[in-house]
Write a protein that holds these residues in place. Structure first.
Motif, short mmCIF file in Angstrom:
data_model
loop_
_atom_site.label_atom_id
_atom_site.label_comp_id
_atom_site.label_asym_id
_atom_site.label_seq_id
_atom_site.Cartn_x
_atom_site.Cartn_y
_atom_site.Cartn_z
N PHE A 36 27.99 54.61 83.69
CA PHE A 36 26.58 54.20 82.81
C PHE A 36 25.56 55.48 83.30
CE2 PHE A 36 28.68 49.53 84.69
CZ PHE A 36 28.86 49.37 83.35
N VAL A 37 25.34 55.95 82.08
CA VAL A 37 24.37 56.81 82.01
C VAL A 37 23.02 56.41 80.95
CG1 VAL A 37 24.59 59.66 81.28
CG2 VAL A 37 25.91 58.58 82.58
N LEU A 38 22.18 57.01 81.74
CA LEU A 38 21.09 56.88 81.00
C LEU A 38 19.97 57.64 80.55
CD1 LEU A 38 19.27 53.11 82.55
CD2 LEU A 38 20.82 53.45 81.23
N GLY A 39 20.06 58.25 79.25
CA GLY A 39 19.71 59.32 78.85
C GLY A 39 18.37 59.39 78.98
N LYS A 40 17.68 60.42 79.56
CA LYS A 40 16.45 60.52 78.99
C LYS A 40 15.48 61.63 78.17
CE LYS A 40 15.56 59.93 83.82
NZ LYS A 40 14.83 59.19 84.20
N GLY A 41 15.72 61.34 76.46
CA GLY A 41 15.90 62.49 76.00
C GLY A 41 16.11 64.18 75.66
N LYS A 42 16.03 64.19 74.81
CA LYS A 42 16.55 65.67 74.43
C LYS A 42 16.38 66.59 75.61
CE LYS A 42 17.96 65.83 69.21
NZ LYS A 42 17.70 66.59 68.13
N GLU A 43 14.54 66.39 75.81
CA GLU A 43 14.41 67.24 76.69
C GLU A 43 15.03 67.54 78.23
OE1 GLU A 43 10.70 65.38 78.49
OE2 GLU A 43 10.15 66.89 77.05
N LYS A 44 15.68 66.38 78.28
CA LYS A 44 16.40 66.47 79.94
C LYS A 44 17.58 66.11 79.61
CE LYS A 44 12.58 64.54 82.10
NZ LYS A 44 11.81 63.32 83.33
N PRO A 62 41.50 61.82 83.43
CA PRO A 62 40.30 60.75 81.81
C PRO A 62 39.31 59.75 83.02
CG PRO A 62 42.52 60.02 81.45
CD PRO A 62 42.48 61.20 82.17
N TYR A 63 38.09 59.61 82.22
CA TYR A 63 37.40 59.13 82.68
C TYR A 63 36.86 58.53 81.19
CZ TYR A 63 34.49 62.77 82.54
OH TYR A 63 33.33 64.29 82.94
N ARG A 64 36.19 57.35 81.86
CA ARG A 64 34.72 56.58 80.65
C ARG A 64 33.33 56.49 80.92
NH1 ARG A 64 34.88 50.08 79.22
NH2 ARG A 64 33.20 50.69 77.42
N VAL A 65 32.84 57.04 79.79
CA VAL A 65 31.15 57.06 79.91
C VAL A 65 30.60 56.18 78.93
CG1 VAL A 65 29.23 58.87 79.38
CG2 VAL A 65 31.11 59.22 81.20
N VAL A 66 30.05 55.65 79.65
CA VAL A 66 29.13 54.77 78.96
C VAL A 66 27.44 55.38 78.67
CG1 VAL A 66 27.81 52.48 77.82
CG2 VAL A 66 30.01 52.33 78.54
N ASP A 67 26.91 55.43 77.52
CA ASP A 67 25.23 56.14 77.86
C ASP A 67 24.68 54.99 76.80
OD1 ASP A 67 25.49 59.06 78.00
OD2 ASP A 67 27.07 58.51 76.66
N ALA A 68 23.82 55.11 77.82
CA ALA A 68 21.94 54.32 76.60
C ALA A 68 20.88 55.19 77.25
CB ALA A 68 21.85 53.17 77.38
N GLU A 69 19.47 55.18 75.95
CA GLU A 69 18.85 55.22 76.38
C GLU A 69 17.60 54.57 77.19
OE1 GLU A 69 16.30 59.03 75.31
OE2 GLU A 69 18.71 58.01 74.36
N ASP A 70 17.44 55.44 78.19
CA ASP A 70 16.78 55.12 78.92
C ASP A 70 14.78 54.59 78.44
OD1 ASP A 70 15.29 54.37 81.51
OD2 ASP A 70 15.40 56.59 82.64
#
Length: 286
Positions: A36-44, A62-70
Motif C-alpha cells: 500500500f502506497v499513499l502518494g503525496k501529490g506531484k511535487e513528491k 512480480p509484485y502488486r502495489v495499490v496506490d491511494a492519495e494521502d
C-alpha cells in the motif's frame, strides 16, 4: 480461507538508499501479497519512485502495489494546541483511507505491507493509524513491525560521527519545538524543521551536522560551526526545495568544537573545519 486473518507488515525501509534495508525487511517484503502506497501529490512523486526502486531492487518476481492519495494536511499551525488538533484530524482521515485499502484490497489470509521511511518508531504515523483502525473493529488484522535505519542513524554514518558523546544524553525533537527551549546539557537531534530553526541558535557556540535527502542520489551534507555554515545551509535548502519541490532534512547540534570523540579516517586528524558534500562530491570551505 475466508476465516484466515489478514496481516499487515510495517516495514522500515531506511532513509532512501535501497541498501539500507535490513535482511529482515527484505524477507518481510517477500512475504507481502500487496504493498500500500499513499502518494503525496506531484511535487513528491520522487518519494513514490524511490519506493518502487526499492521494491525492484529487492523483489525477484512480480509484485502488486495499490496506490491511494494521502489526505491533505494543514501544516500552517504553529500553536501547540492547534498543531496537535490538525495532526489528529489528518491521522483520522488517513486512517479512513488505510481502512478502505485493507478492507477492499487485502483478502482474508493475505499479507499487506506499508513501507515506512526510516524507522516506524520515529516520527511516523503508521502505527498510530493502524491502532485507530483496529479500534473501529470494522476489519480484523494483525500486524508486525520491522525496524529500519532512520535518517538519524544515516546522518551520523554519513558524517562519521556518533550521536552521543561520553556521558551526555541526546534530545530528539521536531524543529518547531526548539523555540520552546531544550535541555542545555544535551546534544540535539532535530527533525521535521520546516522553518530553519537552527538559524535562531547562532552566536551560542553550536556545531552542526546537517543532511538532506540522505541516502538518495540528491543527498546534501554540511558540517561545521553553526555560525559559519548556517547561511550555506539556508541557501542549499532553498535551492533544493526549488529544484525538487520538497525537502526532508535532519541535523545534529552539539556544543563545539566537535573534536572530542570524532576523527577522520585519513590519519586520525580531528575534524575542525566546515565542509559540505553535494551529490556525493566533497567541497571544502571556499
Amino acid at each position: 480461507m475466508s476465516d484466515a486473518p489478514r496481516h499487515i507488515l510495517v516495514i522500515g525501509m531506511g532513509a532512501g538508499d535501497p541498501d539500507h534495508l535490513t535482511l529482515a525487511a527484505v524477507k518481510a517484503m517477500r512475504r507481502a501479497d500487496v504493498f500500500f502506497v499513499l502518494g503525496k501529490g506531484k511535487e513528491k512523486d520522487a518519494l513514490t519512485r524511490l519506493r518502487r526502486d526499492i521494491l525492484d531492487e529487492h523483489l525477484t518476481g512480480p509484485y502488486r502495489v495499490v496506490d491511494a492519495e494521502d489526505p491533505w494536511r494543514d501544516r500552517t499551525q504553529q500553536d501547540s494546541g492547534r498543531y496537535a488538533s490538525a495532526v489528529r484530524d489528518w491521522r483520522h482521515r488517513r486512517a479512513d483511507v488505510c481502512e478502505r485499502l485493507i478492507s477492499e484490497e487485502l483478502a482474508p489470509g493475505q499479507c499487506g505491507a506499508f513501507l515506512v521511511w526510516g524507522d516506524p518508531s520515529l516520527y511516523d504515523s503508521t502505527l498510530a493509524i493502524l491502532d485507530d483502525i483496529r479500534g473501529r473493529e470494522t476489519v480484523e488484522f494483525g500486524h508486525t513491525v520491522i525496524p529500519g535505519i532512520s535518517s538519524v542513524s544515516a546522518l551520523a554514518a554519513r558524517h562519521r560521527v556518533t550521536l552521543n558523546r561520553v556521558g551526555r544524553p541526546i534530545h530528539i525533537t521536531p524543529g518547531r519545538r526548539l523555540a520552546q527551549g531544550f535541555p542545555e546539557d544535551c546534544d540535539l537531534v532535530v527533525m521535521l524543521d520546516g522553518h530553519e530553526s537552527f538559524t535562531q541558535l547562532t552566536g551560542r557556540g553550536w556545531w552542526i551536522h546537517w543532511g538532506a535527502y540522505i541516502g538518495t542520489p540528491d543527498e546534501l551534507l554540511v558540517s561545521g560551526p553553526l555560525d559559519e555554515v548556517a547561511g550555506r545551509i539556508s541557501r542549499l535548502r532553498a535551492e533544493a526545495r526549488e529544484r525538487h519541490g520538497w525537502i526532508m532534512d535532519t541535523y545534529l547540534l552539539r556544543q563545539g568544537p566537535d573534536d572530542t570523540d570524532v576523527s577522520d579516517d585519513q590519519g586520525g586528524t580531528p575534524r575542525t573545519g566546515g565542509a559540505d558534500r553535494t551529490g556525493g562530491a566533497d567541497r571544502t570551505n571556499g
